[in-house]
Design a protein around this motif. Structure first.
Motif, PDB file in Angstrom:
ATOM      1  N   LYS A 248      69.575 -25.222  -5.413  1.00  0.00           N
ATOM      2  CA  LYS A 248      69.865 -23.854  -5.862  1.00  0.00           C
ATOM      3  C   LYS A 248      70.603 -23.869  -7.197  1.00  0.00           C
ATOM      4  O   LYS A 248      70.305 -23.047  -8.088  1.00  0.00           O
ATOM      5  CB  LYS A 248      70.683 -23.120  -4.808  1.00  0.00           C
ATOM      6  CG  LYS A 248      71.146 -21.715  -5.207  1.00  0.00           C
ATOM      7  CD  LYS A 248      70.004 -20.800  -5.631  1.00  0.00           C
ATOM      8  CE  LYS A 248      69.175 -20.341  -4.459  1.00  0.00           C
ATOM      9  NZ  LYS A 248      68.193 -19.296  -4.871  1.00  0.00           N
ATOM     10  N   ALA A 249      71.558 -24.779  -7.353  1.00  0.00           N
ATOM     11  CA  ALA A 249      72.292 -24.858  -8.617  1.00  0.00           C
ATOM     12  C   ALA A 249      71.349 -25.139  -9.778  1.00  0.00           C
ATOM     13  O   ALA A 249      71.448 -24.518 -10.841  1.00  0.00           O
ATOM     14  CB  ALA A 249      73.367 -25.940  -8.526  1.00  0.00           C
ATOM     15  N   ALA A 250      70.423 -26.066  -9.586  1.00  0.00           N
ATOM     16  CA  ALA A 250      69.456 -26.362 -10.642  1.00  0.00           C
ATOM     17  C   ALA A 250      68.558 -25.162 -10.908  1.00  0.00           C
ATOM     18  O   ALA A 250      68.237 -24.850 -12.062  1.00  0.00           O
ATOM     19  CB  ALA A 250      68.634 -27.583 -10.256  1.00  0.00           C
ATOM     20  N   GLU A 251      68.136 -24.490  -9.849  1.00  0.00           N
ATOM     21  CA  GLU A 251      67.309 -23.291 -10.013  1.00  0.00           C
ATOM     22  C   GLU A 251      68.023 -22.243 -10.855  1.00  0.00           C
ATOM     23  O   GLU A 251      67.400 -21.539 -11.660  1.00  0.00           O
ATOM     24  CB  GLU A 251      66.969 -22.713  -8.640  1.00  0.00           C
ATOM     25  CG  GLU A 251      66.109 -21.458  -8.689  1.00  0.00           C
ATOM     26  CD  GLU A 251      65.840 -20.899  -7.298  1.00  0.00           C
ATOM     27  OE1 GLU A 251      64.710 -21.037  -6.815  1.00  0.00           O
ATOM     28  OE2 GLU A 251      66.781 -20.331  -6.697  1.00  0.00           O
ATOM     29  N   LEU A 252      69.340 -22.153 -10.693  1.00  0.00           N
ATOM     30  CA  LEU A 252      70.134 -21.163 -11.420  1.00  0.00           C
ATOM     31  C   LEU A 252      70.564 -21.656 -12.805  1.00  0.00           C
ATOM     32  O   LEU A 252      71.265 -20.941 -13.519  1.00  0.00           O
ATOM     33  CB  LEU A 252      71.371 -20.788 -10.592  1.00  0.00           C
ATOM     34  CG  LEU A 252      71.082 -20.070  -9.271  1.00  0.00           C
ATOM     35  CD1 LEU A 252      72.355 -19.956  -8.430  1.00  0.00           C
ATOM     36  CD2 LEU A 252      70.497 -18.688  -9.527  1.00  0.00           C
ATOM     37  N   GLY A 253      70.174 -22.873 -13.174  1.00  0.00           N
ATOM     38  CA  GLY A 253      70.521 -23.408 -14.484  1.00  0.00           C
ATOM     39  C   GLY A 253      71.943 -23.902 -14.584  1.00  0.00           C
ATOM     40  O   GLY A 253      72.496 -23.986 -15.691  1.00  0.00           O
ATOM     41  N   MET A 254      72.547 -24.259 -13.464  1.00  0.00           N
ATOM     42  CA  MET A 254      73.918 -24.747 -13.450  1.00  0.00           C
ATOM     43  C   MET A 254      73.955 -26.258 -13.670  1.00  0.00           C
ATOM     44  O   MET A 254      72.965 -26.956 -13.461  1.00  0.00           O
ATOM     45  CB  MET A 254      74.586 -24.401 -12.106  1.00  0.00           C
ATOM     46  CG  MET A 254      74.626 -22.925 -11.796  1.00  0.00           C
ATOM     47  SD  MET A 254      75.196 -22.578 -10.101  1.00  0.00           S
ATOM     48  CE  MET A 254      76.957 -22.914 -10.250  1.00  0.00           C
ATOM     49  N   ILE A 255      75.115 -26.751 -14.080  1.00  0.00           N
ATOM     50  CA  ILE A 255      75.340 -28.185 -14.183  1.00  0.00           C
ATOM     51  C   ILE A 255      75.721 -28.704 -12.800  1.00  0.00           C
ATOM     52  O   ILE A 255      76.643 -28.188 -12.173  1.00  0.00           O
ATOM     53  CB  ILE A 255      76.461 -28.498 -15.191  1.00  0.00           C
ATOM     54  CG1 ILE A 255      76.076 -27.993 -16.588  1.00  0.00           C
ATOM     55  CG2 ILE A 255      76.767 -29.995 -15.231  1.00  0.00           C
ATOM     56  CD1 ILE A 255      77.240 -27.986 -17.565  1.00  0.00           C
ATOM     57  N   VAL A 256      75.002 -29.708 -12.328  1.00  0.00           N
ATOM     58  CA  VAL A 256      75.229 -30.289 -11.003  1.00  0.00           C
ATOM     59  C   VAL A 256      76.026 -31.576 -11.169  1.00  0.00           C
ATOM     60  O   VAL A 256      75.549 -32.541 -11.780  1.00  0.00           O
ATOM     61  CB  VAL A 256      73.885 -30.584 -10.304  1.00  0.00           C
ATOM     62  CG1 VAL A 256      74.115 -31.290  -8.966  1.00  0.00           C
ATOM     63  CG2 VAL A 256      73.086 -29.305 -10.109  1.00  0.00           C
ATOM     64  N   LEU A 257      77.234 -31.605 -10.621  1.00  0.00           N
ATOM     65  CA  LEU A 257      78.066 -32.802 -10.679  1.00  0.00           C
ATOM     66  C   LEU A 257      77.953 -33.559  -9.363  1.00  0.00           C
ATOM     67  O   LEU A 257      78.296 -33.031  -8.306  1.00  0.00           O
ATOM     68  CB  LEU A 257      79.525 -32.435 -10.956  1.00  0.00           C
ATOM     69  CG  LEU A 257      79.797 -31.625 -12.229  1.00  0.00           C
ATOM     70  CD1 LEU A 257      81.301 -31.408 -12.392  1.00  0.00           C
ATOM     71  CD2 LEU A 257      79.214 -32.318 -13.454  1.00  0.00           C
ATOM     72  N   VAL A 258      77.456 -34.780  -9.443  1.00  0.00           N
ATOM     73  CA  VAL A 258      77.236 -35.607  -8.257  1.00  0.00           C
ATOM     74  C   VAL A 258      78.419 -36.548  -8.096  1.00  0.00           C
ATOM     75  O   VAL A 258      78.809 -37.238  -9.039  1.00  0.00           O
ATOM     76  CB  VAL A 258      75.925 -36.401  -8.387  1.00  0.00           C
ATOM     77  CG1 VAL A 258      75.644 -37.184  -7.111  1.00  0.00           C
ATOM     78  CG2 VAL A 258      74.758 -35.466  -8.706  1.00  0.00           C
TER      79      VAL A 258
END
Length: 345
Positions: A248-258
């Motif tokens: 969902k974060a990627a879909e919303l264009g957010m930065i994903v911190l793993v």
């Protein structure tokens, strides 16, 4: 999951963005990985002037039925709930680091084997009181797995609607290193002994027993390399929630911190469901948990930090946040050779 519509990054202005980075007052590449981060974040946000807004870390908590066997972890299952209370009371490492870095922290009950009283500063999204013991059957039903994925997505969408554009994924769940190792083995074909580590402190003999036990468990199932089947067979509600949240974060264009090993296992599943999630992901550190280095290599990931940490909770995300801020800051504020009237080589 096809329902998550992730857009590929627009590389049409990558040359221009790289030129801006290259013409800052420094030798080419002199800021090392900071330059790579600035480029990635600029591409994620499709701008030459990226920004980090309301950075948050979400700790997803859930219990695992296999923990009741007390063969894979030295800590009892009750520690999951106890640590959730510690998070809520501000006493854990992730609380300290988030406060230091001015990061919002959110706690989610995805499936802890405990009834938390109402009114606590947490999200109540319990699918069940822990997963089933995958020694005797799949950890969860497909419907339960779908629900956990949807729950994770809803948490991230809520953060996005409140102005967050950068989110870190942490977790808490006794025995979840075993789930992560099984997921890693199933989806990468890396040998089990290279996927399994000490978790929260097994002895060398304990690690050998863990490897043997997980090999036996895996032999009971035939799920192939299907990421969803792998997730509901061996995963935890917190891992499934992270998978949904990352997508969902990627879909919303957010930065994903793993974060570390568990978070990376969730990203592995997410990337097998939709490979585009990888473009939005920043790997914050290399965990000291055995197997993480090979998992990062499989994901073609270059983590920001290596501090010998293996705590989880999203602590790597918190520690790397200052580096991420600085990557954005130099891109936005550092003078170019022309602006500073400095001769260029």
């Amino acid at each position: 999951m096809s329902k998550f519509r992730i857009k590929p990054l627009d590389h049409s202005f990558e040359v221009d963005l790289q030129s801006i980075i290259d013409t800052k007052t420094k030798p080419l590449g002199a800021l090392g990985q900071l330059e790579e981060l600035a480029l990635q974040i600029g591409l994620i946000q499709n701008t030459e002037e990226p920004h980090i807004d309301s950075p948050s870390i979400v700790v997803f908590a859930g219990d695992h039925g296999i923990a009741k066997e007390q063969i894979l972890n030295p800590y009892p299952q009750e520690v999951t709930a106890q640590m959730v209370y510690n998070f809520l009371n501000g006493g854990a490492a992730i609380n300290v680091f988030c406060k230091q870095q001015n990061i919002d922290l959110k706690i989610v009950d995805c499936g802890v084997n405990h009834d938390f009283e109402p009114g606590l500063e947490m999200s109540y999204l319990k699918v069940a009181k822990g997963t089933n013991n995958y020694k005797h059957g799949p950890a969860m039903t497909p419907d339960q797995c779908e629900q956990a994925i949807e729950n994770g997505a809803s948490v991230i969408e809520d953060l996005y609607n409140k102005g967050c554009n950068t989110v870190g994924f942490g977790e808490m769940g006794i025995s979840n290193t075993s789930s992560a190792a099984l997921i890693m083995r199933q989806l990468t074909r890396i040998r089990m002994q290279n996927c399994v580590g000490a978790g929260t402190g097994l002895t060398p003999d304990g690690v050998e027993n863990k490897i043997k036990t997980l090999k036996e468990i895996r032999s009971f199932y035939n799920v192939g390399r299907d990421p969803f089947k792998t997730l509901y067979t061996f995963g935890g509600f917190e891992i499934a929630s992270m998978v949904g949240g990352m997508l969902k974060a990627a879909e919303l264009g957010m930065i994903v911190l793993v974060d570390g090993f568990i978070s990376s296992a969730a990203l592995l599943v997410a990337s097998k469901m939709n490979a585009l999630v990888r473009e939005y992901s920043i790997f914050t550190h290399e965990s000291d948990e055995h197997g993480h280095q090979l998992l990062l290599k499989h994901l073609d990931a270059f983590p920001i930090l290596n501090l010998g940490m293996r705590l989880g909770e999203g602590t790597g995300c918190a520690m790397a946040m200052s580096v991420i801020h600085n990557a954005v800051a130099f891109l936005n504020n550092m003078a170019s050779f022309e602006e500073a009237s400095v001769s260029q080589a």
